[in-house]
Design a protein around this motif. Structure first.
Motif, PDB file in Angstrom:
ATOM      1  N   ALA A 267       0.831  -1.212   0.000  1.00  0.00           N
ATOM      2  CA  ALA A 267       0.000   0.000   0.000  1.00  0.00           C
ATOM      3  C   ALA A 267       0.863   1.258   0.000  1.00  0.00           C
ATOM      4  CB  ALA A 267      -0.933  -0.003   1.207  1.00  0.00           C
ATOM      5  N   GLN A 268       2.016   1.214   0.659  1.00  0.00           N
ATOM      6  CA  GLN A 268       2.918   2.370   0.667  1.00  0.00           C
ATOM      7  C   GLN A 268       3.539   2.582  -0.709  1.00  0.00           C
ATOM      8  OE1 GLN A 268       5.166   0.785   4.032  1.00  0.00           O
ATOM      9  NE2 GLN A 268       4.653   2.614   5.217  1.00  0.00           N
ATOM     10  N   LEU A 269       3.912   1.479  -1.387  1.00  0.00           N
ATOM     11  CA  LEU A 269       4.458   1.594  -2.740  1.00  0.00           C
ATOM     12  C   LEU A 269       3.408   2.168  -3.691  1.00  0.00           C
ATOM     13  CD1 LEU A 269       6.329  -1.842  -2.925  1.00  0.00           C
ATOM     14  CD2 LEU A 269       7.369   0.413  -2.677  1.00  0.00           C
ATOM     15  N   ALA A 270       2.169   1.714  -3.552  1.00  0.00           N
ATOM     16  CA  ALA A 270       1.092   2.244  -4.398  1.00  0.00           C
ATOM     17  C   ALA A 270       0.875   3.728  -4.131  1.00  0.00           C
ATOM     18  CB  ALA A 270      -0.201   1.456  -4.154  1.00  0.00           C
ATOM     19  N   ALA A 271       0.958   4.132  -2.857  1.00  0.00           N
ATOM     20  CA  ALA A 271       0.790   5.544  -2.518  1.00  0.00           C
ATOM     21  C   ALA A 271       1.911   6.386  -3.114  1.00  0.00           C
ATOM     22  CB  ALA A 271       0.749   5.713  -0.998  1.00  0.00           C
ATOM     23  N   LEU A 272       3.149   5.841  -3.107  1.00  0.00           N
ATOM     24  CA  LEU A 272       4.284   6.577  -3.676  1.00  0.00           C
ATOM     25  C   LEU A 272       4.063   6.801  -5.171  1.00  0.00           C
ATOM     26  CD1 LEU A 272       7.059   7.837  -3.260  1.00  0.00           C
ATOM     27  CD2 LEU A 272       8.072   5.565  -3.616  1.00  0.00           C
ATOM     28  N   GLU A 273       3.565   5.785  -5.873  1.00  0.00           N
ATOM     29  CA  GLU A 273       3.292   5.955  -7.298  1.00  0.00           C
ATOM     30  C   GLU A 273       2.156   6.966  -7.519  1.00  0.00           C
ATOM     31  OE1 GLU A 273       4.593   2.003  -9.593  1.00  0.00           O
ATOM     32  OE2 GLU A 273       2.811   1.727  -8.359  1.00  0.00           O
ATOM     33  N   ALA A 274       1.156   6.956  -6.632  1.00  0.00           N
ATOM     34  CA  ALA A 274       0.070   7.937  -6.737  1.00  0.00           C
ATOM     35  C   ALA A 274       0.599   9.351  -6.524  1.00  0.00           C
ATOM     36  CB  ALA A 274      -1.030   7.619  -5.726  1.00  0.00           C
ATOM     37  N   LEU A 275       1.496   9.510  -5.571  1.00  0.00           N
ATOM     38  CA  LEU A 275       2.084  10.827  -5.321  1.00  0.00           C
ATOM     39  C   LEU A 275       2.910  11.291  -6.522  1.00  0.00           C
ATOM     40  CD1 LEU A 275       3.116  10.251  -1.612  1.00  0.00           C
ATOM     41  CD2 LEU A 275       1.564  12.022  -2.406  1.00  0.00           C
ATOM     42  N   SER A 276       3.597  10.355  -7.175  1.00  0.00           N
ATOM     43  CA  SER A 276       4.352  10.714  -8.377  1.00  0.00           C
ATOM     44  C   SER A 276       3.412  11.212  -9.473  1.00  0.00           C
ATOM     45  CB  SER A 276       5.139   9.489  -8.862  1.00  0.00           C
ATOM     46  OG  SER A 276       5.786   9.761 -10.092  1.00  0.00           O
ATOM     47  N   ARG A 277       2.287  10.521  -9.638  1.00  0.00           N
ATOM     48  CA  ARG A 277       1.311  10.992 -10.640  1.00  0.00           C
ATOM     49  C   ARG A 277       0.769  12.361 -10.260  1.00  0.00           C
ATOM     50  NH1 ARG A 277      -0.253   5.523 -10.166  1.00  0.00           N
ATOM     51  NH2 ARG A 277      -2.042   6.061  -8.863  1.00  0.00           N
ATOM     52  N   GLN A 278       0.566  12.557  -8.970  1.00  0.00           N
ATOM     53  CA  GLN A 278       0.056  13.850  -8.504  1.00  0.00           C
ATOM     54  C   GLN A 278       1.056  14.964  -8.801  1.00  0.00           C
ATOM     55  OE1 GLN A 278      -2.895  14.314  -7.589  1.00  0.00           O
ATOM     56  NE2 GLN A 278      -3.183  15.283  -5.618  1.00  0.00           N
ATOM     57  N   ALA A 279       2.328  14.695  -8.544  1.00  0.00           N
ATOM     58  CA  ALA A 279       3.360  15.701  -8.825  1.00  0.00           C
ATOM     59  C   ALA A 279       3.442  15.983 -10.319  1.00  0.00           C
ATOM     60  CB  ALA A 279       4.709  15.215  -8.294  1.00  0.00           C
ATOM     61  N   THR A 280       3.290  14.941 -11.142  1.00  0.00           N
ATOM     62  CA  THR A 280       3.316  15.134 -12.591  1.00  0.00           C
ATOM     63  C   THR A 280       2.164  16.019 -13.043  1.00  0.00           C
ATOM     64  OG1 THR A 280       4.352  12.963 -12.877  1.00  0.00           O
ATOM     65  CG2 THR A 280       3.339  13.957 -14.811  1.00  0.00           C
ATOM     66  N   ARG A 281       1.003  15.844 -12.424  1.00  0.00           N
ATOM     67  CA  ARG A 281      -0.141  16.694 -12.784  1.00  0.00           C
ATOM     68  C   ARG A 281       0.120  18.150 -12.386  1.00  0.00           C
ATOM     69  NH1 ARG A 281      -3.129  11.808 -11.602  1.00  0.00           N
ATOM     70  NH2 ARG A 281      -4.195  11.144 -13.504  1.00  0.00           N
ATOM     71  N   LEU A 282       0.779  18.342 -11.265  1.00  0.00           N
ATOM     72  CA  LEU A 282       1.155  19.713 -10.891  1.00  0.00           C
ATOM     73  C   LEU A 282       2.106  20.315 -11.922  1.00  0.00           C
ATOM     74  CD1 LEU A 282       1.706  19.419  -7.023  1.00  0.00           C
ATOM     75  CD2 LEU A 282      -0.141  20.607  -8.195  1.00  0.00           C
ATOM     76  N   LEU A 283       3.026  19.500 -12.413  1.00  0.00           N
ATOM     77  CA  LEU A 283       3.930  19.981 -13.469  1.00  0.00           C
ATOM     78  C   LEU A 283       3.130  20.350 -14.716  1.00  0.00           C
ATOM     79  CD1 LEU A 283       6.845  17.377 -13.145  1.00  0.00           C
ATOM     80  CD2 LEU A 283       6.873  19.764 -12.413  1.00  0.00           C
ATOM     81  N   GLU A 284       2.131  19.526 -15.031  1.00  0.00           N
ATOM     82  CA  GLU A 284       1.291  19.839 -16.192  1.00  0.00           C
ATOM     83  C   GLU A 284       0.538  21.155 -15.973  1.00  0.00           C
ATOM     84  OE1 GLU A 284       0.837  18.549 -19.117  1.00  0.00           O
ATOM     85  OE2 GLU A 284       2.184  16.839 -18.911  1.00  0.00           O
ATOM     86  N   LEU A 285       0.028  21.357 -14.761  1.00  0.00           N
ATOM     87  CA  LEU A 285      -0.650  22.615 -14.457  1.00  0.00           C
ATOM     88  C   LEU A 285       0.293  23.798 -14.635  1.00  0.00           C
ATOM     89  CD1 LEU A 285      -2.812  21.752 -11.314  1.00  0.00           C
ATOM     90  CD2 LEU A 285      -3.649  22.540 -13.528  1.00  0.00           C
ATOM     91  N   HIS A 286       1.532  23.629 -14.188  1.00  0.00           N
ATOM     92  CA  HIS A 286       2.523  24.703 -14.326  1.00  0.00           C
ATOM     93  C   HIS A 286       2.771  25.004 -15.804  1.00  0.00           C
ATOM     94  CE1 HIS A 286       6.105  27.050 -13.192  1.00  0.00           C
ATOM     95  NE2 HIS A 286       6.615  26.562 -14.301  1.00  0.00           N
ATOM     96  N   ARG A 287       2.933  23.936 -16.603  1.00  0.00           N
ATOM     97  CA  ARG A 287       3.186  24.130 -18.031  1.00  0.00           C
ATOM     98  C   ARG A 287       2.004  24.814 -18.711  1.00  0.00           C
ATOM     99  NH1 ARG A 287       1.604  21.745 -22.467  1.00  0.00           N
ATOM    100  NH2 ARG A 287       0.559  20.053 -21.348  1.00  0.00           N
TER     101      ARG A 287
END
Length: 355
Positions: free
Chosen positions: A143-163
């Motif tokens: 569950a922690q590994l899955a959460a880490l991957e979810a956080l990575s996707r979340q950070a990527t979406r923030l990068l998309e918002l910035h772009r």
């Protein structure tokens, strides 16, 4: 030490990174919140959003490290870029030829565990990684590994918002279309934030509340008991000789026992949503409206039920209870229950004690 190589798509990856215009931008609360959630979910002292430039890695957000950037040749995340579709996990850096003599392993900050989820953008390139680090060798729960991957996707979406925000400033004539895209990403962010908030308050093994969430629950329960002049008790439940279960039957069997006890406690009608795993083999149950005598009787029933559970191996529990008194705060109430638990252990275990 083996420095990270360059991905096969390095040229297009660098072009994508430049297009995001994110390097050397100021800190932002949205990214800081994500690394804070990562440290809570994964129980680690360090977490970063790392972006890998030509000769350096730069941290958009960080917890537990003073540096804002390091050499790319020293970056763990540089290795994570080489397999952008895979979560990179190093359980023990001293056992990995890439890192066993790395200066950040042999010296400060003494990295012994690393897990990094690549920040993949639309074309498949990884701009960097969302990583967590510990100073001791360890493993993360699924569950922690899955959460880490979810956080990575979340950070990527923030990068998309910035772009997208940057492009908005250059293309105001297309404002309506971009606003729709921003709304779409914002809605996705809000949905994932809700999921991540739940994960940050949940024990990944048992699905119960964790210590952090229980602390808030106990504060509210004490305030309500005092305002309504109703009794309040709590019980700390500890699995007897749990180390022997792990030693004699393996940690997988120990986890199964923890999950079974957590499921039993969660199923009690009087405790729905009011049970937590404090850590290790210790659980805690809030009993609102329950005075001392009733709490002891309830815990005696719980103890008897656990002894009768068909788990394939004998399991018993010791329980310490305490009831709210004038002048109690959460710490003192928990402290008396903990002292009662140790009374039960000293007097032979498989029993209930109260203070």
């Amino acid at each position: 030490m083996i420095p990270p190589g360059r991905p096969v798509d390095e040229a297009s990856r660098q072009a994508a990174l430049a297009a995001y215009r994110i390097l050397d931008t100021p800190r932002e609360a949205a990214y800081d919140d994500l690394v804070a959630i990562a440290t809570a979910i994964c129980d680690v002292p360090m977490a970063f959003v790392s972006l890998v430039d030509r000769d350096r890695q730069w941290f958009k957000a960080k917890v537990g490290l003073e540096d804002t950037e390091t050499s790319r040749d020293l970056s763990f995340c540089g290795h994570a870029l080489l397999a952008p579709d895979t979560l990179m996990v190093v359980d023990d850096t001293l056992a990995d030829p890439r890192f066993h003599d790395h200066p950040m392993v042999t010296g400060p900050p003494h990295v012994r565990f690393y897990a990094g989820a690549p920040l993949r953008v639309g074309g498949g390139s990884a701009l960097g990684a969302f990583c967590v680090i510990d100073r001791r060798p360890r493993q993360l729960a699924p569950a922690q590994l899955a959460a880490l991957e979810a956080l990575s996707r979340q950070a990527t979406r923030l990068l998309e918002l910035h772009r997208i925000s940057g492009e908005l400033s250059l293309q105001l004539e297309e404002r309506d279309w971009y606003e729709q895209q921003l709304l779409h990403y914002q809605q996705e962010l809000e949905m994932e934030n809700a999921d991540l908030a739940e994960q940050s308050t949940t024990d990944p093994l048992t699905g119960l509340l964790n210590r952090r969430a229980f602390s808030h629950l106990l504060d509210e329960a004490i305030e309500m008991a005092r305002s309504e002049s109703t009794p309040l008790s709590l019980a700390i439940v500890d699995i007897d000789h749990f180390k022997s279960i792990n030693d004699n039957h393996g940690h997988g069997e120990g986890d199964r026992v923890l999950q079974a006890l957590g499921a039993y406690l969660r199923g009690q009608a009087s405790a729905r949503g009011r049970v937590a795993r404090l850590g290790g083999e210790e659980f805690v149950q809030l009993m609102s409206g329950c005075a001392s005598d009733a709490a002891v009787a309830e815990c005696e029933r719980l103890r008897t039920d656990v002894t009768a559970m068909d788990l394939g191996i004998p399991v018993t529990v010791s329980i310490g209870t305490a009831s709210l008194e004038a002048g109690d705060d959460p710490s003192s109430l928990l402290g008396r229950a903990d002292a009662a638990l140790y009374d039960a252990k000293r007097n032979g275990r498989n029993r209930v004690a109260t203070r």
